[in-house]
Design a protein around this motif. Sequence first.
Motif, PDB file in Angstrom:
ATOM      1  N   ALA A 298       0.815  -1.216   0.000  1.00 40.55           N
ATOM      2  CA  ALA A 298       0.000   0.000   0.000  1.00 40.55           C
ATOM      3  C   ALA A 298       0.850   1.267   0.000  1.00 40.55           C
ATOM      4  O   ALA A 298       0.561   2.225  -0.733  1.00 40.55           O
ATOM      5  N   VAL A 299       1.890   1.311   0.818  1.00 40.75           N
ATOM      6  CA  VAL A 299       2.706   2.526   0.909  1.00 40.75           C
ATOM      7  C   VAL A 299       3.454   2.769  -0.396  1.00 40.75           C
ATOM      8  O   VAL A 299       3.592   3.909  -0.847  1.00 40.75           O
ATOM      9  N   GLN A 300       3.903   1.708  -1.028  1.00 38.30           N
ATOM     10  CA  GLN A 300       4.586   1.857  -2.322  1.00 38.30           C
ATOM     11  C   GLN A 300       3.657   2.493  -3.348  1.00 38.30           C
ATOM     12  O   GLN A 300       4.056   3.401  -4.085  1.00 38.30           O
ATOM     13  N   ARG A 301       2.409   2.029  -3.391  1.00 40.20           N
ATOM     14  CA  ARG A 301       1.453   2.592  -4.344  1.00 40.20           C
ATOM     15  C   ARG A 301       1.142   4.049  -4.006  1.00 40.20           C
ATOM     16  O   ARG A 301       1.099   4.903  -4.899  1.00 40.20           O
ATOM     17  N   GLU A 302       0.895   4.320  -2.728  1.00 40.56           N
ATOM     18  CA  GLU A 302       0.520   5.682  -2.343  1.00 40.56           C
ATOM     19  C   GLU A 302       1.667   6.664  -2.536  1.00 40.56           C
ATOM     20  O   GLU A 302       1.444   7.868  -2.687  1.00 40.56           O
ATOM     21  N   SER A 303       2.912   6.164  -2.511  1.00 36.62           N
ATOM     22  CA  SER A 303       4.079   7.037  -2.656  1.00 36.62           C
ATOM     23  C   SER A 303       4.451   7.293  -4.106  1.00 36.62           C
ATOM     24  O   SER A 303       5.381   8.072  -4.382  1.00 36.62           O
TER      25      SER A 303
END
Length: 457
Positions: free
Chosen positions: A217-222
């Motif tokens: 999730a953090v990879q996508r949001e970043s």
Amino acid sequence: MSVAPSEEADTTETGVTQTAPPQREPAGNPTPDVTAAPTCKATAAEVFDQLRRHLSPKLALTGSFAGGGAVESSAEGCRITLSDGRSMLDFGSYAVTLLGHRHPTVSAAVHRQLDTMPVSSRSLANPTAARAAARLTAYLGGGLPKVHFGLGGADVVEVAVKLARLATGRTRVVAVHGGFHGKTLGALALTHSPLYRAGLLGSTVDVVHVDPNDADAVQRESASADVAALVFEPVQGENGAVPLPLDTLRNWCADAIEAGAFVIADEIQCGLRRCGERSVALAERLPVDAVLLGKPLGGGVVPLSALVCSERLYAPLTADPFLHSATFGSHPLSCAALPAALDAIEEYAPHGQHLSRLLDESLTRLRACHPGTVHEVRGRGLLRGIDFTTPQAAGRVIMNLAAAGLLVSPCLSRPTTVRLLPPLVATEADLAEALHMLDDAVTTAGCHTTPRNDGQP
């Protein structure tokens, strides 16, 4: 069937060596008590009337239910004495009283400061705050050398997010489903439950909440390169004592760092040995830029919270120390409590580990004895959540426990769950007493329980 730890099981069945909490000297009070608490029903009635008139009728109602018409009068250790003379065992207080009430060494430290300089001039250097900051950074291993002190938890959530946005020039923050970070307007944006945000659409903080089971999730949001910080609780408190998956947290931290975002661990409830470690994130070797602490940091005597962080995150305050300040920040009475609180926490830490093992055994038995009422038990250390099959069952258990003499903490954003928050100073006898009351309360609640069908995990 009893779910309390048996004396024989402590050394034979589990292999756990019995420990006893360090002996406490009675908390002294060098000055006369000129504001004595209510001691009769008539005075308690006046208190409830004042609550209704000047604070909230609902506070009066819930307080009356919890105390059976009495109000809190005094406290020491694990026990609260009510205005009608009854005593209650405190395994609640929303995780503040990790050292119980009025721990003698913490109280003595605060009294000494009260007798010398209880407030700071805010113009001259504050030696009490300086010593407290040095002690706190050393306590966490020295890798996070900077400190900002607040009073409540939301204070340091606000400053952590503010610094992250200023240091990166970015606006977005990634938080977690089920997370709780406070109710002030900025911190509230990070808090996931819509219960606390009703009527407050829009926010000064751009926040996205991600699923703790989504490791990417953090990879996508970043991907859009606008994320300033990732903020998470290693063990979610208000969400019902839910430890977040460590593999997910490691992925998230690595992805946030790669994207140039700061990583902030909110341990206001789960830190300081509540969950066994000084810092859960640091003990698990998560590469965090900041740890947020609070609740028991003032020893259960005075309010205190702290942002402990890296030089890089703190850089805006290094450049301008007045960028974020408060009249009562770094308050001398609160900062005086900190060294004494940390000393006491470390003194009791081995006993806390023993209590945690006893809780593991007893709560496992509780679930096995009440499969139709207890849906799940979870948590870590001395932060435990008991999830019931319905919110009604959880509510009945809380009321039954209060009537029996045990205070626990509800989870407002997860109404099926009750939090059990034993203090480090609890004895095995205290724990056994609490668990007997819990078993009785669950048994009574189970007589009125129907199977859960709401789809909640």
